[in-house]
Design a protein around this motif. Structure first.
Motif, short mmCIF file in Angstrom:
data_model
loop_
_atom_site.label_atom_id
_atom_site.label_comp_id
_atom_site.label_asym_id
_atom_site.label_seq_id
_atom_site.Cartn_x
_atom_site.Cartn_y
_atom_site.Cartn_z
N TRP A 22 14.19 27.44 8.78
CA TRP A 22 13.30 27.94 7.72
C TRP A 22 13.41 29.46 7.59
O TRP A 22 13.47 30.00 6.49
N GLN A 23 13.44 30.14 8.73
CA GLN A 23 13.53 31.61 8.72
C GLN A 23 14.83 32.08 8.06
O GLN A 23 14.87 33.15 7.46
N HIS A 24 15.86 31.29 8.20
CA HIS A 24 17.16 31.63 7.62
C HIS A 24 17.18 31.45 6.10
O HIS A 24 17.89 32.17 5.41
N VAL A 25 16.38 30.52 5.59
CA VAL A 25 16.45 30.14 4.17
C VAL A 25 15.34 30.76 3.32
O VAL A 25 15.59 31.18 2.20
N ASP A 119 15.52 25.85 -5.25
CA ASP A 119 16.18 27.14 -5.10
C ASP A 119 17.07 27.23 -3.87
O ASP A 119 17.58 28.30 -3.56
N ASN A 120 17.29 26.13 -3.18
CA ASN A 120 18.13 26.14 -1.98
C ASN A 120 19.56 25.76 -2.37
O ASN A 120 19.98 24.62 -2.22
N GLN A 121 20.28 26.72 -2.90
CA GLN A 121 21.63 26.47 -3.41
C GLN A 121 22.59 26.05 -2.31
O GLN A 121 23.49 25.26 -2.54
N TYR A 127 24.98 18.91 -0.14
CA TYR A 127 24.79 17.51 -0.52
C TYR A 127 25.78 17.09 -1.61
O TYR A 127 26.30 15.97 -1.57
N ARG A 128 26.04 17.94 -2.55
CA ARG A 128 27.05 17.62 -3.58
C ARG A 128 28.41 17.39 -2.91
O ARG A 128 29.12 16.45 -3.25
N HIS A 129 28.76 18.26 -1.99
CA HIS A 129 30.04 18.14 -1.29
C HIS A 129 30.11 16.82 -0.52
O HIS A 129 31.20 16.23 -0.38
N MET A 130 28.98 16.35 -0.03
CA MET A 130 28.95 15.10 0.73
C MET A 130 28.89 13.86 -0.16
O MET A 130 28.85 12.74 0.33
#
Length: 162
Positions: A22-25, A119-121, A127-130
């Motif tokens: 969370w702190q990273h994002v 907003d979490n690009q 997820y798109r890649h997966m």
């Protein structure tokens, strides 16, 4: 690196990984509000409850301690990917993919969906890649007085490439 089902004794480390992620994002002010509303001890209790629930399947990735985790919530015809978190330094090593692959193999014929913060690009790209497809479905969630929009992503069991 190893991936295994989590045990009750993993609750503290799972909580630690989620909070570091969370702190990273998220922005510092939001993190401050979140941590004030959800002190570490209460957060750890929530993970202990989740680990005790039979509808949940929680996987941990270990490499010199827990580096990430994934939680599935089983439902009748599909499964919700309710959480997938890695420590910031574990991102980009293929470990998120490894966790997702292991978890999806455990629910072989069921479709999987998840909710991603709008907003979490970085997460959306993962997820798109997966192979997840984003639907038009959205929901608004509230946490600690802040409101967020989440988008639904869906992965059909017969469309997995891993």
């Amino acid at each position: 690196m190893s991936i295994k089902l989590a045990s009750l004794s993993d609750a503290k480390d799972i909580c630690r990984v989620q909070r570091r992620s969370w702190q990273h994002v998220y922005p510092p002010q939001l993190i401050s509000n979140m941590f004030q509303a959800l002190p570490f001890e209460l957060h750890q209790q929530l993970w202990t409850q989740r680990l005790s629930c039979e509808e949940n399947q929680i996987w941990v990735l270990k490499h010199n301690g827990i580096q990430g985790f994934l939680m599935l919530e089983k439902q009748a015809s599909e499964v919700e990917l309710a959480a997938l978190y890695l420590l910031p330094e574990a991102i980009g090593k293929g470990w998120g993919r490894a966790l997702l692959k292991q978890a999806c193999q455990s629910v072989a014929l069921k479709d999987v969906y998840c909710w991603v913060m709008q907003d979490n690009q970085h997460a959306e790209g993962f997820y798109r890649h997966m192979g997840f497809k984003f639907t038009a479905e959205q929901r608004q969630v509230e946490f600690s007085g802040s409101y967020f929009v989440q988008k639904k992503a869906y992965l059909a069991a017969d469309q997995r490439f891993f």
